[in-house]
Design a protein around this motif. Structure first.
Motif, PDB file in Angstrom:
ATOM      1  N   VAL A 206      22.728  51.708   3.306  1.00  0.00           N
ATOM      2  CA  VAL A 206      23.709  52.011   4.347  1.00  0.00           C
ATOM      3  C   VAL A 206      23.586  53.458   4.812  1.00  0.00           C
ATOM      4  CG1 VAL A 206      25.339  50.277   3.498  1.00  0.00           C
ATOM      5  CG2 VAL A 206      25.491  52.637   2.664  1.00  0.00           C
ATOM      6  N   VAL A 207      24.076  53.706   6.016  1.00  0.00           N
ATOM      7  CA  VAL A 207      24.123  55.064   6.562  1.00  0.00           C
ATOM      8  C   VAL A 207      25.538  55.591   6.366  1.00  0.00           C
ATOM      9  CG1 VAL A 207      23.857  56.494   8.622  1.00  0.00           C
ATOM     10  CG2 VAL A 207      22.363  54.498   8.282  1.00  0.00           C
ATOM     11  N   THR A 208      25.643  56.716   5.687  1.00  0.00           N
ATOM     12  CA  THR A 208      26.971  57.291   5.438  1.00  0.00           C
ATOM     13  C   THR A 208      27.167  58.629   6.142  1.00  0.00           C
ATOM     14  OG1 THR A 208      26.152  58.289   3.400  1.00  0.00           O
ATOM     15  CG2 THR A 208      27.252  56.156   3.198  1.00  0.00           C
ATOM     16  N   GLY A 209      26.085  59.189   6.687  1.00  0.00           N
ATOM     17  CA  GLY A 209      26.226  60.492   7.345  1.00  0.00           C
ATOM     18  C   GLY A 209      25.338  60.593   8.571  1.00  0.00           C
ATOM     19  N   ILE A 210      25.865  61.204   9.620  1.00  0.00           N
ATOM     20  CA  ILE A 210      25.115  61.401  10.870  1.00  0.00           C
ATOM     21  C   ILE A 210      25.233  62.863  11.291  1.00  0.00           C
ATOM     22  CG2 ILE A 210      24.963  60.785  13.328  1.00  0.00           C
ATOM     23  CD1 ILE A 210      26.287  58.119  12.682  1.00  0.00           C
ATOM     24  N   GLY A 211      24.094  63.478  11.629  1.00  0.00           N
ATOM     25  CA  GLY A 211      24.094  64.828  12.199  1.00  0.00           C
ATOM     26  C   GLY A 211      23.198  64.839  13.433  1.00  0.00           C
ATOM     27  N   VAL A 212      23.768  65.174  14.577  1.00  0.00           N
ATOM     28  CA  VAL A 212      23.039  65.078  15.849  1.00  0.00           C
ATOM     29  C   VAL A 212      22.873  66.450  16.488  1.00  0.00           C
ATOM     30  CG1 VAL A 212      23.250  64.294  18.249  1.00  0.00           C
ATOM     31  CG2 VAL A 212      23.688  62.689  16.374  1.00  0.00           C
ATOM     32  N   ILE A 213      21.678  66.690  17.020  1.00  0.00           N
ATOM     33  CA  ILE A 213      21.474  67.849  17.886  1.00  0.00           C
ATOM     34  C   ILE A 213      20.642  67.371  19.067  1.00  0.00           C
ATOM     35  CG2 ILE A 213      19.519  68.655  16.461  1.00  0.00           C
ATOM     36  CD1 ILE A 213      20.691  71.540  17.262  1.00  0.00           C
ATOM     37  N   ALA A 214      21.257  67.350  20.245  1.00  0.00           N
ATOM     38  CA  ALA A 214      20.616  66.715  21.400  1.00  0.00           C
ATOM     39  C   ALA A 214      20.777  67.591  22.643  1.00  0.00           C
ATOM     40  CB  ALA A 214      21.238  65.338  21.646  1.00  0.00           C
ATOM     41  N   PRO A 215      19.906  67.374  23.631  1.00  0.00           N
ATOM     42  CA  PRO A 215      19.978  68.181  24.862  1.00  0.00           C
ATOM     43  C   PRO A 215      21.310  68.055  25.590  1.00  0.00           C
ATOM     44  CG  PRO A 215      17.869  67.041  24.738  1.00  0.00           C
ATOM     45  CD  PRO A 215      18.718  66.496  23.613  1.00  0.00           C
ATOM     46  N   ASN A 216      21.992  66.935  25.429  1.00  0.00           N
ATOM     47  CA  ASN A 216      23.286  66.800  26.110  1.00  0.00           C
ATOM     48  C   ASN A 216      24.464  66.914  25.146  1.00  0.00           C
ATOM     49  OD1 ASN A 216      22.789  64.401  24.837  1.00  0.00           O
ATOM     50  ND2 ASN A 216      23.554  63.093  26.481  1.00  0.00           N
ATOM     51  N   GLY A 217      24.225  67.494  23.963  1.00  0.00           N
ATOM     52  CA  GLY A 217      25.338  67.722  23.056  1.00  0.00           C
ATOM     53  C   GLY A 217      24.877  68.186  21.686  1.00  0.00           C
ATOM     54  N   VAL A 218      25.398  69.315  21.229  1.00  0.00           N
ATOM     55  CA  VAL A 218      25.081  69.829  19.892  1.00  0.00           C
ATOM     56  C   VAL A 218      26.225  69.423  18.973  1.00  0.00           C
ATOM     57  CG1 VAL A 218      24.739  71.909  18.506  1.00  0.00           C
ATOM     58  CG2 VAL A 218      23.684  71.726  20.769  1.00  0.00           C
ATOM     59  N   GLY A 219      25.929  68.547  18.025  1.00  0.00           N
ATOM     60  CA  GLY A 219      26.965  67.964  17.177  1.00  0.00           C
ATOM     61  C   GLY A 219      27.189  66.517  17.591  1.00  0.00           C
ATOM     62  N   THR A 220      27.488  65.675  16.610  1.00  0.00           N
ATOM     63  CA  THR A 220      27.555  64.234  16.852  1.00  0.00           C
ATOM     64  C   THR A 220      28.577  63.872  17.932  1.00  0.00           C
ATOM     65  OG1 THR A 220      26.922  63.847  14.564  1.00  0.00           O
ATOM     66  CG2 THR A 220      27.929  62.000  15.733  1.00  0.00           C
ATOM     67  N   GLU A 221      29.784  64.386  17.808  1.00  0.00           N
ATOM     68  CA  GLU A 221      30.825  63.973  18.758  1.00  0.00           C
ATOM     69  C   GLU A 221      30.586  64.563  20.143  1.00  0.00           C
ATOM     70  OE1 GLU A 221      32.586  61.497  17.955  1.00  0.00           O
ATOM     71  OE2 GLU A 221      32.026  61.581  15.830  1.00  0.00           O
TER      72      GLU A 221
ATOM     73  N   LEU B 222      17.663  71.664   9.994  1.00  0.00           N
ATOM     74  CA  LEU B 222      18.515  72.142   8.895  1.00  0.00           C
ATOM     75  C   LEU B 222      19.984  72.065   9.286  1.00  0.00           C
ATOM     76  CD1 LEU B 222      16.382  75.162   7.620  1.00  0.00           C
ATOM     77  CD2 LEU B 222      16.919  73.073   6.364  1.00  0.00           C
ATOM     78  N   ALA B 223      20.303  72.465  10.510  1.00  0.00           N
ATOM     79  CA  ALA B 223      21.693  72.375  10.958  1.00  0.00           C
ATOM     80  C   ALA B 223      22.144  70.914  10.960  1.00  0.00           C
ATOM     81  CB  ALA B 223      21.840  72.982  12.358  1.00  0.00           C
ATOM     82  N   ALA B 224      21.281  70.030  11.485  1.00  0.00           N
ATOM     83  CA  ALA B 224      21.647  68.608  11.540  1.00  0.00           C
ATOM     84  C   ALA B 224      21.821  68.027  10.142  1.00  0.00           C
ATOM     85  CB  ALA B 224      20.591  67.828  12.323  1.00  0.00           C
ATOM     86  N   SER B 225      21.017  68.496   9.188  1.00  0.00           N
ATOM     87  CA  SER B 225      21.156  67.989   7.812  1.00  0.00           C
ATOM     88  C   SER B 225      22.480  68.451   7.211  1.00  0.00           C
ATOM     89  CB  SER B 225      19.971  68.432   6.941  1.00  0.00           C
ATOM     90  OG  SER B 225      20.070  69.786   6.564  1.00  0.00           O
ATOM     91  N   ASP B 226      22.888  69.680   7.524  1.00  0.00           N
ATOM     92  CA  ASP B 226      24.202  70.154   7.047  1.00  0.00           C
ATOM     93  C   ASP B 226      25.319  69.259   7.592  1.00  0.00           C
ATOM     94  OD1 ASP B 226      22.831  72.238   5.918  1.00  0.00           O
ATOM     95  OD2 ASP B 226      23.616  73.796   7.254  1.00  0.00           O
TER      96      ASP B 226
ATOM     97  N   ILE C 238      14.611  71.067   4.145  1.00  0.00           N
ATOM     98  CA  ILE C 238      15.860  70.346   3.833  1.00  0.00           C
ATOM     99  C   ILE C 238      15.959  70.146   2.319  1.00  0.00           C
ATOM    100  CG2 ILE C 238      17.050  68.116   4.061  1.00  0.00           C
ATOM    101  CD1 ILE C 238      15.889  67.950   6.926  1.00  0.00           C
ATOM    102  N   SER C 239      14.838  69.807   1.714  1.00  0.00           N
ATOM    103  CA  SER C 239      14.805  69.602   0.266  1.00  0.00           C
ATOM    104  C   SER C 239      15.210  70.869  -0.479  1.00  0.00           C
ATOM    105  CB  SER C 239      13.390  69.156  -0.148  1.00  0.00           C
ATOM    106  OG  SER C 239      13.158  69.417  -1.501  1.00  0.00           O
ATOM    107  N   ILE C 240      14.660  72.008  -0.052  1.00  0.00           N
ATOM    108  CA  ILE C 240      14.974  73.281  -0.715  1.00  0.00           C
ATOM    109  C   ILE C 240      16.443  73.645  -0.486  1.00  0.00           C
ATOM    110  CG2 ILE C 240      14.543  75.772  -0.657  1.00  0.00           C
ATOM    111  CD1 ILE C 240      11.587  75.011   0.133  1.00  0.00           C
ATOM    112  N   ARG C 241      16.893  73.485   0.748  1.00  0.00           N
ATOM    113  CA  ARG C 241      18.255  73.916   1.104  1.00  0.00           C
ATOM    114  C   ARG C 241      19.317  73.182   0.297  1.00  0.00           C
ATOM    115  NH1 ARG C 241      20.440  76.644   5.203  1.00  0.00           N
ATOM    116  NH2 ARG C 241      22.421  76.097   6.183  1.00  0.00           N
ATOM    117  N   HIS C 242      19.082  71.888   0.066  1.00  0.00           N
ATOM    118  CA  HIS C 242      20.119  71.097  -0.587  1.00  0.00           C
ATOM    119  C   HIS C 242      19.763  70.718  -2.031  1.00  0.00           C
ATOM    120  CE1 HIS C 242      22.067  70.906   3.283  1.00  0.00           C
ATOM    121  NE2 HIS C 242      20.992  70.398   3.827  1.00  0.00           N
TER     122      HIS C 242
ATOM    123  N   ALA D 147      18.134  63.488  15.296  1.00  0.00           N
ATOM    124  CA  ALA D 147      19.262  63.211  14.406  1.00  0.00           C
ATOM    125  C   ALA D 147      18.781  63.136  12.966  1.00  0.00           C
ATOM    126  CB  ALA D 147      19.942  61.904  14.791  1.00  0.00           C
ATOM    127  N   ILE D 148      19.647  63.574  12.076  1.00  0.00           N
ATOM    128  CA  ILE D 148      19.407  63.441  10.636  1.00  0.00           C
ATOM    129  C   ILE D 148      20.498  62.522  10.084  1.00  0.00           C
ATOM    130  CG2 ILE D 148      19.365  64.655   8.424  1.00  0.00           C
ATOM    131  CD1 ILE D 148      16.904  65.274  10.092  1.00  0.00           C
TER     132      ILE D 148
END
Lengths: 413, 87
Positions: A6-21, A78-82, A146-150, A234-235
């Protein structure tokens, strides 16, 4: 079996929006992030448009130790993984480090970083090249950072299958979850819009040469003549359903099926592999074509490729039946980031009961017999979604997503 | 001619510029004998700083010797040794 992933977390960084919402609100409203390239003067290039992520503040997210050693794509990943881990309400420091893995997709590596270093190499000499060039540009760097950061030291890797990679990474991450890794961070983020990155993409012959943001990328249209490149992605956080339920996590949806195929050699009379990838994913999910509520298309924006995709969809679902959408008409094609972003959008469509639109297809081609959701978002219940992605060189991938069962969604209004 | 010796202030400036700064560390404190690892700098960060110093000062540093310079004091000794001894 209880072995769902299952997917429990979403992190988006896109040209029309930084952040999922932010991304989701813009996408439902039909706000496009495609415009003239702003970071340098691209007026002399044959393809001057892109979907740039314009309001991402890397220094606000990352330490000054990380900034000099990371390409833009890694800073965004990295931001999206956070954000994805925060969305999943996971504290990696509290989990066993070998029980968490990272599997990302990469299409081109850190071109912007590498371009700067190569410029120093040729203009000033080798002693001016950053030591961080040794890893900042290679394919696996997002996974590694991402592996090192977390502190995630479990099974990890990188998938390099161009745009199909965003789904192939999820398929591979699911294998690790099934084999017992409790949590895998997956997805893809690319950013290859520097002059060198752009020129490399132009050689594919698949970039639109239009300078009109509303006409340049028109998949399934009679005028389709290439795509607009974009950056971001997206991560996602993947877990076994059992462990997600044990910790009371909100479940966005299930990776119910995955299929991947490779096209026959160019010039072959055999059918392209896309239909088979879709059928493999449906069979893997133990679902029939009728169960699919919506399709997120690859939407190449190249006439021949659009026709292949539409024919595959018509063969599986029947002509003009299942709703098909391509919100990437608002971001451009994000390479390894594209399909992960489509998976995020499909999960959000399930959450909110609304399918985002496809923009700027004024004259849908009659040889593309699909039912496109055009111009405005469509409110509808989405329980099952199919996401399709193709990579340059013959890669086809398909993922079937299922909504979490009703009543299992604490934290969702 | 004696080249001016590299100071701790120079070193911390170059480290900040070439490899950034760990938020949990005070580089302006008494760090002469604090191992680089505790200051948040790995071998690659030191390589990056060393290459900047080589360019600024106009010297060559041996990679083996660099590997042994585990604190700012040892690093400065290594850098300043050839500057003073070759003039």
């Amino acid at each position: 079996m209880s072995g769902h992933t299952v997917v429990t977390g979403i992190g988006v960084i896109a040209p029309n929006g930084v952040g999922t919402e932010e991304f989701w609100a813009a996408t439902l409203k039909g706000v496009s992030g495609i415009d003239r390239i702003s970071r340098y003067d691209a007026s002399g290039y044959p393809s001057p448009l892109a979907g740039e992520v314009s309001d991402f503040d890397a220094a606000g997210h990352l330490s000054s130790r990380l900034l000099p050693q990371t390409d833009r794509m890694t800073q965004m990943a990295l931001a999206a993984s956070d954000w994805a881990l925060a969305d999943a309400a996971v504290d990696p420091a509290a989990l066993p480090e070998f029980g968490m893995g990272v599997v990302t997709a990469s299409a081109s590596g850190g071109f912007e970083f590498a371009q700067h270093e190569l410029q120093k190499l040729w203009s000033k000499g080798p002693e001016h090249v950053s030591a961080y060039q040794s890893f900042a540009w290679f394919y696996a760097v997002n996974t590694g950072q991402i592996s090192i950061r977390h502190g995630m030291r479990g099974p990890s890797g990188v998938l390099v299958t161009d745009q199909a990679g965003g789904l192939d990474a999820l398929g591979h991450a699911r294998r690790h979850v099934r084999k017992g890794t409790g949590l895998v961070v997956s997805g893809g983020v690319d950013a290859s819009l520097s002059p060198w990155g752009l020129v490399s993409q132009i050689t594919s012959g698949r970039l639109s040469r239009s300078a009109d943001p509303e006409r340049a990328y028109a998949p399934f249209d009679t005028s389709a003549d290439g795509h607009v490149p974009g950056e971001g992605g997206a991560i996602l956080v993947l877990e076994s359903e059992a462990s997600a339920r044990d910790r009371g996590a909100r479940i966005h949806g299930t990776i119910a099926g995955y299929g991947a195929t490779f096209d026959p050699a160019p010039g072959s009379a055999r059918e392209p592999g896309l239909r088979r990838a879709i059928e493999l994913a449906l069979a893997d999910a133990e679902l029939a074509a009728l169960d699919v509520d919506v399709v997120f298309a690859d939407a190449a924006g190249v006439r021949a490729l659009d026709r292949i995709e539409a024919e595959a969809l018509a063969a599986v679902f029947g002509p003009y039946t299942v709703p098909v959408t391509a919100p990437k008409t608002m971001t451009g094609r994000l390479y390894s980031g594209a399909a992960s972003l489509d998976v995020a959008a499909a999960l959000l469509a399930m959450r909110d009961g609304v399918v985002p639109p496809t923009l700027h297809v004024p004259d849908q081609a009659p040889d593309c017999p699909i039912s496109l959701v055009q111009d405005t978002a469509r409110e509808m219940t989405v329980r099952t979604a199919l996401v399709i992605a193709r990579g340059h060189g013959g890669f086809n991938a398909a993922v079937v997503l299922r909504a979490a069962p009703d009543g299992d969604r604490p934290g969702t209004p | 001619m004696t080249a001016p010796a590299l100071t701790l202030t120079d070193l911390t400036r170059i480290l900040r510029e070439s490899a950034g700064e760990d938020e949990s560390v005070n580089l302006d404190g008494d760090i002469l004998d604090t191992p680089f690892a505790e200051l948040g700098y790995d071998s690659l960060a030191l390589l990056e700083a060393a290459s900047r110093i080589e360019r600024e000062v106009g010297i060559r540093l041996s990679e083996d010797a660099l590997g042994d310079a585990e604190t700012p004091r040892l690093f400065l000794n290594l850098v300043n040794e050839p500057i003073t001894s070759t003039t």
